[in-house]
Design a protein around this motif. Structure first.
Motif, PDB file in Angstrom:
ATOM      1  N   THR A   4       0.818  -1.201   0.000  1.00 43.95           N
ATOM      2  CA  THR A   4       0.000   0.000   0.000  1.00 43.95           C
ATOM      3  C   THR A   4       0.857   1.259   0.000  1.00 43.95           C
ATOM      4  N   ALA A   5       2.181   1.074   0.058  1.00 46.40           N
ATOM      5  CA  ALA A   5       3.055   2.241   0.169  1.00 46.40           C
ATOM      6  C   ALA A   5       3.084   3.024  -1.137  1.00 46.40           C
ATOM      7  N   PRO A   6       3.273   4.345  -1.027  1.00 44.95           N
ATOM      8  CA  PRO A   6       3.372   5.145  -2.248  1.00 44.95           C
ATOM      9  C   PRO A   6       4.697   4.885  -2.964  1.00 44.95           C
ATOM     10  N   TYR A  38       8.765   4.768  -1.740  1.00 47.53           N
ATOM     11  CA  TYR A  38       8.868   4.387  -0.329  1.00 47.53           C
ATOM     12  C   TYR A  38       9.812   3.204  -0.203  1.00 47.53           C
TER      13      TYR A  38
END
Lengths: 135, 157, 568, 285
Positions: free
Chosen positions: D70-72, D75
């Motif tokens: 879910t990290a942008p 990241y």
């Protein structure tokens, strides 16, 4: 991205297993068993493992609804409480106090359950109160 | 775990029951072998059912597990000889997977010999008969699988 | 849903002699899925398939046929149904003759039980079968030939003669390939440069042939009928859209480094270096020794390269031509000269006085001499004598090995290679076809061959390609090599696919590609099936961890349903 | 053997440097929080790392994978990895679930004591940054494993039956397994596992689950630790891990570039010294 693990207690039954909720940007997205919890010791049952699923579920009940005809309509808390009070009072007047009973939940806290039995005993003046976890 | 509970209720004599055997046969070899056995009118024990598949590559290991869960006592997967697959190397791929499944079956005590993976060519009809007869004899000596593994405590809620 | 019509064939009382058809009928008519049950005496002879087809053609009707095995008449009935307009997902054949009545004749009760189960399994399969749409493709009318050696030149020439547009990509500056490295070809003993010049002239004059030199291939994608290949030719970036691709990239000569003091003493040369000397001028030598199987038929390269024996014999006689007093020895392990022409050539060499000495692999010849080679010591494996041969030239005959760019080309087009790096044909009976339809291999890229054989293979591949691009459109199901083998193709549920890549890894036909999921910039992949390449073997669905991959005509529900009903 | 404190100090300085140099956006590890309770934590500031601890064993591979999912873009997460975490992440990279470029693995060795609890034969990561590698334990020496895996099949079937019957179908094994990533999962419904049956159908549920991990299981023990019924689930995998090691010299999670033999390297003919059963000889082994 703000991601943190919040320690809490499983709300599903009276056992009280420890669990960690993974919260990403203010939303609960995952559940992990708390391995340091003295109750659960890193174990959860299917309800605990799925605990995060209902928090933001679109079907979750977040406000009172009243059934009109075949469908439910949203009403305010004041309306809901006064409607309930009015109906309970009507039942008590028509059939007597013993016609009303209460069934509480293991998901509630101790304090909530205390208040609930207080409502039945002091408010409706009977002992018809029970709880789903009374096995 | 120290106390050994008797499993005697499961030990039935071989003669008292006929084992249930499921055969996944590939259309290009196994099924033709079965056809060859039929043409010769070789008498065979009627305790097996054949599911024709395009290639043994399409036999999911999970389907084999499902077969055991549904009460089969033995499963045979019949494909073409290695190097003779119509679908390039699909039978070899299936063989590797099913070997691993055999290791798992052995691990949980079902026994690796309850799953037979075998390769032959289309004209080997007499071998189809041999394989089936021998496999039936082998399985008949074992205890039935469909007792408490699948059904005893399970109930719908 | 009551939509299944059951036809029970008695096969002229062959089946119902054992199996109790009355019980089957009563059981089947109680089944909620069954619309009607018909008992027939011989489905295959009455020509009833057309009528059956007509009766279920409309709506969602499905047919269950209980008759003999597919190999007997069952498949014929199925084919008739296909012609009558009943596609694979709406029909199912249950084998009650070979699979039941004939093998359980001694136990009619059990045979009837089994027949009931088999019919039940068939009903369940029919309940869940789904259609997979066939695909009709437009075919690009150009053929791409990669490599302009003898195989590539022959393929291009043949295609142009057939009236097919052909584009030839050559890595080097000139066509010819390995033919350009040799002085004479065997056994006709002609100068190969004539063949190369002839092709150059043809390529220049024939508008159907486009020749690109100094080519580097950047990318290749697509499938039979529609390949898109990007490449640079002399630095310029170009793109070809081809209906078929012929790979004729050839092999290369194994350098005899580390063998027989090659590079240490003068006048120990490889065969290809001798060819270069011949092209410069006459090679006048007194005592020439050829050593065969240098680095071949050994542990790393256990194969016979087939071209080295004829090449040595050809060059041995050439040395004798240039100097009539020359003595030539060929030290070999076996002389491989198959066929009438080559065998005659071998005989001719013996008559001319070329001496053949057989040595053992365990006791190879030794090169003696300080700066230049002086003598060769060899143990004759037949007589056991140890001999010392005077030598002023030693020629090492090495095998062909896979080309330097074989790996890259194989990866680009998805064709498999064998353990020595040569391209692999799909099946020994389909010698120029690969696992990718529309990609053909020929010449020494697939196995060491002489220029003559390379040309034969090139023409063979050309004909395969011409048969494909000669059509305007083709249906994907026609790409099956076995009639009736292909009944559909795999289908992936993109919503549930986790992108693990198991299916792409296991696919025997390179028919599954992983793609990055679109949107959100997530690092997630999804599988895509190239329907034309898929042969419906089902390997992918067996390794799919959550059933996202399905074969519609025999999907998971149908298969598991059949398993569950096997003993019901 | 370094002391625990020395290892923590070393880890802190190493991870602080990663954050300060911008090598990693955040560090994922264990922290001792309020009341001395340990829980996983994402550290984004170097100062926060003062609360970092390395014990107890807490499988971090799966949460790390989910964070990265879910990290942008851009990241980068540094993960404090034990041997099993590292191997699990390697398997996830192989299966395209984690972007290898977004992951910085910081390897920590387990103690010998931990190895004997986990029956771990490789209690250290391949890239060891903190601590010293302890000796592994051969799981097949363990009496519990022997009890379930060695001996005649009939007795063992009874033993396994009693063990597996304890299952309450909590899905803890699946949920905690770092390799299980499918959504939906085959264990959740028809036709693989019958719905609404409690306790579960032992065979289909447990064997399908075990087989799906056949060539990917890194024996981290997360399933077993999460099981409230105390089913020795890793023992189920040992049989297949042993078959892979003996048959193909393959072990999951050791090398990103090493492909699982089950999906690759198919041969045209039987290999030398590895007979492949024929119709004739299949029943003779």
């Amino acid at each position: 991205m703000d991601c943190r693990f919040v320690r809490t207690t499983c709300p599903f039954c009276g056992t009280g297993c420890g669990m960690l909720l993974k919260v990403v940007d203010g939303r609960v997205v995952d559940t992990l068993p708390d391995r340091e919890s003295v109750v659960g010791r890193g174990h959860l049952c299917i309800k605990g493992w799925s605990a995060h699923e209902f928090v933001h579920h679109p079907d979750r009940l977040t406000h009172p609804l009243v059934k009109k005809g075949d469908s439910f309509e949203r009403i305010s808390w004041e309306e809901a409480i006064s409607l309930a009070a009015e109906k309970f009072r009507g039942i008590a007047e028509q059939y007597g106090n013993d016609a009303i009973g209460g069934f509480s939940s293991a998901k509630c806290t101790n304090e909530e359950n205390y208040l609930f039995q207080k409502l039945i005993r002091a408010g409706f003046q009977n002992n018809n109160v029970d709880h789903c976890a009374r096995l | 775990m120290a106390v050994e509970v008797s499993n005697n209720h499961k030990q039935q004599k071989a003669t008292e029951r006929t084992p249930r055997i499921l055969v996944f046969a590939c259309k290009w070899c196994g099924l033709i072998g079965a056809d060859g056995a039929g043409r010769k009118r070789e008498p065979l024990p009627p305790n097996f059912r054949v599911i024709p598949v395009e290639c043994v590559g399409s036999v999911e290991p999970d389907a084999v597990i499902r077969a055991f869960a549904d009460g089969m006592d033995g499963v045979i997967v019949m494909g073409c000889h290695l190097g003779g697959c119509r679908f390039n190397d699909a039978n070899h791929a299936a063989f590797k997977r099913l070997e691993l499944l055999r290791a798992l079956l052995e691990g949980v005590g079902i026994g690796r010999d309850r799953l037979l993976v075998t390769f032959g060519t289309a004209h080997e009809g007499h071998q189809f008969t041999d394989v089936l007869r021998n496999f039936t004899n082998l399985i008949a000596k074992k205890e039935s699988l469909d007792t408490s593994w699948t059904s005893s405590r399970a109930r719908m809620i | 849903m009551k939509n299944i019509t059951v036809f029970l064939c008695t096969c002229f009382d062959e089946i119902n002699r054992v199996v109790d058809y009355e019980r089957l009928c009563s059981h089947l008519s109680d089944d909620p899925r069954v619309a009607a049950v018909t008992v027939s005496r011989g489905l295959c002879v009455s020509g009833g398939a057309g009528e059956i087809g007509a009766s279920v053609k409309s709506g969602d009707g499905r047919v269950l046929i209980a008759a003999c095995s597919p190999l007997a008449r069952g498949d014929q009935v199925m084919r008739d149904l296909e012609r009558a307009g009943v596609p694979a997902f709406r029909r199912h054949l249950v084998d009650l003759r070979e699979g039941c009545a004939w093998i359980h004749g001694n136990n009619p009760a059990a045979a009837t039980e089994k027949a009931l189960d088999l019919l039940n399994m068939g009903l369940t399969a029919l309940e869940y079968k789904e259609p997979s749409a066939d695909v009709t493709l437009k075919i690009a009318d150009e053929v791409l030939v990669i490599g302009a050696g003898p195989a590539g030149m022959a393929a291009a020439t043949a295609l142009a003669r057939c009236g097919v547009d052909v584009r030839v990509l050559e890595r080097g500056a000139q066509p010819g390939g390995m033919l350009g490295l040799v002085s004479r070809s065997y056994p006709d003993n002609t100068d190969p440069s004539e063949k190369i010049a002839a092709f150059r002239d043809l390529a220049a004059s024939d508008p159907r042939i486009t020749f690109h030199s100094k080519v580097k291939i950047i990318s290749a994608r697509g499938y039979a009928g529609n390949f898109t290949v990007r490449f640079t030719a002399e630095g310029e970036e170009l793109q070809a859209h081809a209906g078929a691709v012929i790979i004729a990239t050839g092999g290369r000569v194994f350098p005899p480094k580390g063998y027989y003091r090659y590079g240490e003493v003068r006048e120990v040369v490889s065969q290809i270096e001798l060819e270069a000397r011949f092209r410069k001028g006459p090679v006048k030598k007194e005592n020439a020794v050829f050593i065969q199987c240098v680095g071949a038929r050994c542990e790393e390269r256990p194969y016979c390269s087939t071209i080295c024996c004829p090449a040595s014999i050809k060059n041995a006689m050439r040395i004798m031509d240039e100097n009539e007093n020359a003595r030539v020895w060929i030290l070999h392990r076996d002389i491989m000269m198959p066929g009438t022409t080559l065998e005659a050539y071998y005989k001719k060499a013996m008559e001319r006085g070329v001496r053949f000495i057989r040595y053992a692999e365990s006791d190879p010849p030794r090169i003696l001499g300080d700066e230049a080679v002086e003598t060769v010591e060899v143990r004759d494996d037949i007589t056991g004598d140890r001999r010392t041969i005077p030598a002023d030239l030693v020629v090492l005959s090495t095998p062909l090995i896979a080309g330097t760019d074989a790996e890259a080309i194989g990866d680009l087009f998805g064709i498999q290679r064998d353990s020595y790096g040569f391209f692999r044909e799909i099946y020994p009976l389909h010698p120029v076809e690969t696992r990718i339809d529309g990609v053909y291999i020929c010449g020494s890229a697939r196995w060491p061959v002489s220029s003559e054989q390379a040309m034969v293979q090139g023409e063979a591949a050309a004909m395969k390609a011409a048969a494909l691009v000669g059509r305007q459109t083709i249906r994907a199901s026609e790409f099956s090599r076995v009639p009736g083998a292909k009944f559909g193709h795999a289908r992936v549920n993109e919503d549930t696919c986790s992108g693990c890549g198991n299916c792409a890894a296991v696919c025997s036909f390179d028919a599954i590609r992983l793609q990055r999921r679109s949107g959100e910039g997530e690092f997630r992949m999804v599988s895509r099936v190239i329907k034309v390449r898929c042969k419906a073997c089902g390997n992918c669905l067996s390794v799919c961890p959550n059933g996202s991959m399905q074969m519609p005509e025999m999907n998971t529900k149908a298969l598991y349903g059949m398993v569950g009903k096997a003993f019901s | 053997m370094k002391t625990q404190q020395a290892m923590i100090d070393q880890a802190k300085s190493l991870l602080k440097k990663l954050l300060e140099d911008g090598e990693a956006t955040a560090v994922f590890g264990l922290a001792r929080g309020m009341g001395g309770v340990t829980a996983p934590r994402i550290f984004t500031m170097p100062d926060e790392l003062d609360s970092l601890v390395l014990e107890p064993k807490w499988p971090l591979a799966k949460p790390a994978m989910e964070i990265l999912r879910t990290a942008p873009g851009g990241y980068r997460l540094a993960v404090v990895c034990r041997g099993c975490d590292e191997r699990a992440l390697v398997e996830l990279i192989k299966r395209n679930q984690v972007d290898a470029d977004a992951l910085v693995m910081v390897g920590v060795a387990c103690s010998g004591e931990q190895a004997s609890i986990c029956l771990c034969d490789r209690p250290y990561p391949s890239k060891l940054d903190i601590g010293e590698a302890a000796h592994g334990v051969d799981p097949f020496d363990d009496p519990g494993v022997k009890y379930l895996l060695e001996g005649d099949t009939h007795t063992r079937m009874g033993r396994w039956e009693r063990v597996l019957k304890r299952c309450v179908k909590c899905y803890g094994c699946r949920n905690s397994c770092p390799i299980c990533v499918c959504d939906p999962c085959k264990l959740e419904g028809e036709p693989w596992v019958r719905r609404g049956i409690i306790p579960t159908e032992i065979l289909s549920f447990h064997l399908i689950r075990a087989f799906h991990l056949a060539d990917t299981c890194v024996a981290c023990g997360a399933c077993q630790e999460a099981c409230p019924a105390g089913i020795p689930l890793v023992t189920l995998q040992h049989a297949m891990r042993r078959a892979l090691r003996e048959g193909f010299e393959y072990e999951a999670g050791l090398d990103v570039n090493e492909k699982t033999p089950v999906l690759f390297d198919f041969i045209q003919a039987p290999e030398k010294d590895r007979p492949i059963p024929d119709w004739i000889n299949t029943l003779r082994d």
